[in-house]
Structure formats: structure tokens, C-alpha cells
Scaffold this active site. Structure first.
Site, mmCIF file in Angstrom:
data_model
loop_
_atom_site.group_PDB
_atom_site.id
_atom_site.type_symbol
_atom_site.label_atom_id
_atom_site.label_comp_id
_atom_site.label_asym_id
_atom_site.label_seq_id
_atom_site.Cartn_x
_atom_site.Cartn_y
_atom_site.Cartn_z
ATOM 1 N N LEU A 1 43.040 57.232 45.189
ATOM 2 C CA LEU A 1 42.530 58.831 44.918
ATOM 3 C C LEU A 1 42.073 58.114 43.665
ATOM 4 O O LEU A 1 41.834 57.764 42.915
ATOM 5 C CB LEU A 1 43.285 59.684 44.113
ATOM 6 C CG LEU A 1 42.237 60.851 44.270
ATOM 7 C CD1 LEU A 1 41.565 61.946 45.746
ATOM 8 C CD2 LEU A 1 43.510 62.298 43.742
ATOM 9 N N ASP A 2 40.294 57.951 43.949
ATOM 10 C CA ASP A 2 39.169 57.911 42.940
ATOM 11 C C ASP A 2 39.484 58.048 41.876
ATOM 12 O O ASP A 2 40.115 59.133 41.294
ATOM 13 C CB ASP A 2 37.512 57.844 43.269
ATOM 14 C CG ASP A 2 37.475 56.757 45.109
ATOM 15 O OD1 ASP A 2 37.747 56.268 45.703
ATOM 16 O OD2 ASP A 2 36.671 57.255 45.399
#
Length: 183
Positions: free
Chosen positions: A45-46
């Protein structure tokens, strides 16, 4: 039994246990929040995204969660710039042409502003530019895919929260907190 950790990742946290960036970097990582031995992220997840991350000690479960061939649904709450149109939602639902090819069809709908934790730093508010929220469910996981999809249909992402993966959700889990379940 396998352990599965549900973690509500805050904005700005690296989705890994160590920071291999610049020397002397002090960016927060998973190790600042998760103190459980032998668990590894099932997907990424960025850093500039928030919400559900799953970590597990089971390699097969990790692959089932993160490998696109299993088509596990991932639901995102997305704040976009502008008031999204029916045409843009229809395009998201039929698939969007990106530089790396066509996306799979998604599920997309406009939703009321969700009751969420505050983001630090807050999203920049502009009086003259409206925004709205959509729910977007995808079954693949290309790099920065949701952001690229909303931009491709003319509505750039302002805030991105992964709400659920399969049957697991961040609902009721405070930001920066985790919960361990056995599967």
C-alpha cells in the site's frame, strides 16, 4: 493455524519493516507499529495511501491475498477532485486504458462523505474546487492503479483509503492499530 494481522496503515508510513531509502532517513515503517515476529506484508500500500494492510506468517495465504490470479477484491474509498460524472463511473466499471494496458472492470459508485479519522497532514482544501468520494473495488493490483484510473477518467485522487481486501476490513480498527486473527 496461520496468523493474519489486519493493520490500519496511516498516511506517510512505508509499507515495509525497514527504510532502505536515503542514509539517515527517519521515515516511519511498519516496524514502528507492528511488533509481531515472522509476519510479512501480503501486498503493498503506497506510502501516500492509508488503510488496510494484511500481514501473515503463511506463505500460501500471502500468495492467495496478493497474487492477481486469485482476483481477490480490494475496496477503496477515494476522495477525488471534482464531482464525478456518471460517464466517468461507467468508464471505471468497464475498464480504463492505462499506459500499461486496459484494467479489468471495476465496481464504482459515488458515496456520501465517509466518517473517517483525520489525515495528517490534511488534504488541501480549495474553496473553488469541489470534491467527492467514490467507492472503487478492483481485482488486480498494478502500481498506483487506483490513482491512475481516477486520473485517466478526469478526476485526480486527493485521498486514498483501502477499506477492505476480500472479507477483511479496516472497519472499527483505529488508524495505526492492528488486530491479529487466526485463519
Amino acid at each position: 493455524m496461520s496468523r493474519l494481522v489486519l493493520f490500519n496503515k496511516p498516511f506517510g508510513v512505508l509499507p515495509q519493516f525497514t527504510d532502505n531509502g536515503l542514509a539517515g532517513s527517519s521515515r516511519p515503517t511498519l516496524s514502528d507499529y507492528i511488533n509481531i515476529d515472522s509476519v510479512y506484508p501480503a501486498g503493498r500500500l503506497d506510502m501516500d495511501s492509508e488503510g488496510l494492510m494484511l500481514l501473515t506468517d503463511d506463505g500460501r495465504l500471502q500468495a492467495r491475498i496478493s497474487d492477481p490470479k486469485f482476483k481477490m477484491p480490494k475496496r477503496y474509498l477515494v476522495q477525488v477532485e471534482g464531482i464525478i460524472t456518471d460517464a466517468a463511473l461507467a468508464e471505471l466499471c468497464s475498464g480504463v486504458q492505462l499506459k500499461d494496458g486496459m484494467t479489468r472492470p471495476a465496481e464504482a459508485e459515488q458515496i456520501a462523505d465517509p466518517d473517517l479519522w483525520p489525515r495528517d497532514p490534511p488534504v488541501r482544501f480549495r474553496k473553488t474546487v469541489p470534491d467527492c468520494w467514490i467507492s472503487l473495488t478492483i481485482r488486480e493490483g498494478r502500481n498506483r492503479q487506483v490513482r491512475r484510473m481516477t486520473a485517466a477518467v478526469g478526476f485526480p485522487t486527493l485521498r486514498l483509503i483501502r477499506w477492505s481486501i476480500g472479507d477483511w476490513s479496516v472497519d472499527g480498527l483505529g488508524q495505526g492499530l492492528s488486530r491479529v486473527i487466526e485463519v
